[in-house]
Motif scaffolding. Structure first.
Motif, PDB file in Angstrom:
ATOM      1  N   ARG A 159      -4.251  14.052  -2.866  1.00 26.36           N
ATOM      2  CA  ARG A 159      -3.017  13.403  -2.444  1.00 26.36           C
ATOM      3  C   ARG A 159      -3.358  11.968  -2.089  1.00 26.36           C
ATOM      4  N   ILE A 160      -2.664  11.026  -2.677  1.00 24.58           N
ATOM      5  CA  ILE A 160      -2.928   9.610  -2.453  1.00 24.58           C
ATOM      6  C   ILE A 160      -2.000   9.100  -1.349  1.00 24.58           C
ATOM      7  N   THR A 161      -2.581   8.560  -0.287  1.00 29.84           N
ATOM      8  CA  THR A 161      -1.806   8.066   0.851  1.00 29.84           C
ATOM      9  C   THR A 161      -1.933   6.545   0.976  1.00 29.84           C
ATOM     10  N   GLY A 162      -1.067   5.990   1.800  1.00 24.04           N
ATOM     11  CA  GLY A 162      -1.151   4.556   2.063  1.00 24.04           C
ATOM     12  C   GLY A 162      -2.490   4.180   2.665  1.00 24.04           C
ATOM     13  N   GLU A 163      -3.026   5.048   3.503  1.00 25.93           N
ATOM     14  CA  GLU A 163      -4.335   4.787   4.105  1.00 25.93           C
ATOM     15  C   GLU A 163      -5.426   4.737   3.036  1.00 25.93           C
ATOM     16  N   ASP A 164      -5.333   5.641   2.053  1.00 26.64           N
ATOM     17  CA  ASP A 164      -6.286   5.626   0.938  1.00 26.64           C
ATOM     18  C   ASP A 164      -6.245   4.284   0.209  1.00 26.64           C
ATOM     19  N   ASP A 183       0.483   8.794  -6.342  1.00 25.78           N
ATOM     20  CA  ASP A 183       0.583  10.225  -6.052  1.00 25.78           C
ATOM     21  C   ASP A 183       1.535  10.898  -7.031  1.00 25.78           C
ATOM     22  N   ALA A 212       0.792   3.869  -3.098  1.00 25.68           N
ATOM     23  CA  ALA A 212       0.395   5.261  -2.863  1.00 25.68           C
ATOM     24  C   ALA A 212       1.441   6.227  -3.420  1.00 25.68           C
ATOM     25  N   LEU A 213       2.710   5.918  -3.193  1.00 26.44           N
ATOM     26  CA  LEU A 213       3.776   6.781  -3.707  1.00 26.44           C
ATOM     27  C   LEU A 213       3.726   6.866  -5.233  1.00 26.44           C
ATOM     28  N   SER A 259       0.799  -1.229   0.000  1.00 27.78           N
ATOM     29  CA  SER A 259       0.000   0.000   0.000  1.00 27.78           C
ATOM     30  C   SER A 259       0.833   1.281   0.000  1.00 27.78           C
ATOM     31  N   GLU A 260       1.914   1.324   0.761  1.00 26.99           N
ATOM     32  CA  GLU A 260       2.712   2.553   0.840  1.00 26.99           C
ATOM     33  C   GLU A 260       3.383   2.869  -0.490  1.00 26.99           C
TER      34      GLU A 260
END
Length: 214
Positions: free
Chosen positions: A41-46, A26, A22-23, A18-19
């Motif tokens: 902004r795309i995050t790991g939580e997203d 984003d 997301a990177l 996920s992290e």
């Protein structure tokens, strides 16, 4: 559990990417300079929040401000960058994944069915080098069908008559139920609210699968 074949989900079951997903997403979104996306902004939580969804469902969830056509354009670009990014940088394999899969492969055929795009499972294999342990794999990007139908297609082309599905989300559980095979809950993954009456077994770590499948 008596099953000749074991079919695995990927995200939240074999690894957590996920992290890095997301990177990569984003990076793609910011590079577009689209006014409608300037505050996105795309995050790991997203990413963890949409794991298990099909790619079209993810597009609607993350980019609701865009037209359906534009959503798919963005998604295609994100997916292409993601595959290249993960092939190089990978994700976090759950502790004991390789050892567990090696042990299970001694007496079972192993498969992967995921709701991912084409190239994602290949990126997983390229990074972790575990393709040798799997007989076959199939994804939403190839079939365009719900996961239960993709499971059935994979089973049919490999003449699988006895199988269980290992996954972490309620969607995985429902897919196994619809495909009429037992579901093993990877409770160490992303999904927590799994109906107990539809779960054949529960693994608190991936290593416990060797005990479940004997």
């Amino acid at each position: 559990m008596n099953a000749e074949s074991i079919i695995f989900d990927l995200d939240g079951t074999l690894w957590d990417s996920s992290e890095n997903v997301a990177l990569s997403w984003d990076e793609t979104v910011r590079g577009l300079n689209d006014p409608l996306l300037r505050n996105v902004r795309i995050t790991g939580e997203d990413i963890r929040g949409v794991m298990g969804m099909t790619m079209d469902e993810i597009a609607k969830k993350l980019f609701p401000m865009l037209s359906a056509t534009r959503q798919f354009e963005i998604l295609d670009m994100c997916a292409e960058n993601e595959n290249n990014f993960l092939a190089a940088k990978g994700g976090r394999l759950y502790e004991g994944t390789e050892k567990t899969l090696s042990k299970l492969s001694e007496n079972h055929r192993l498969f992967i069915v995921s709701n991912c795009q084409c190239g994602y499972i290949e990126a997983f294999f390229e990074y972790c080098g575990l393709e040798r342990l799997f007989t076959d794999y199939l994804c939403w990007g190839e079939t365009g069908k719900p996961k239960d139908e993709t499971i059935r297609l994979l089973m049919a082309r490999n003449n699988v008559t006895s199988a269980a599905y290992v996954g972490d989300t309620a969607g995985d559980c429902e897919s196994a139920y619809k495909a009429e095979i037992p579901f093993v809950h990877a409770a160490y993954g992303f999904g927590k609210d799994i109906p107990g009456d539809k779960t054949a077994a529960r693994a608190e770590s991936i290593g416990e699968l060797t005990e479940i499948f004997g």
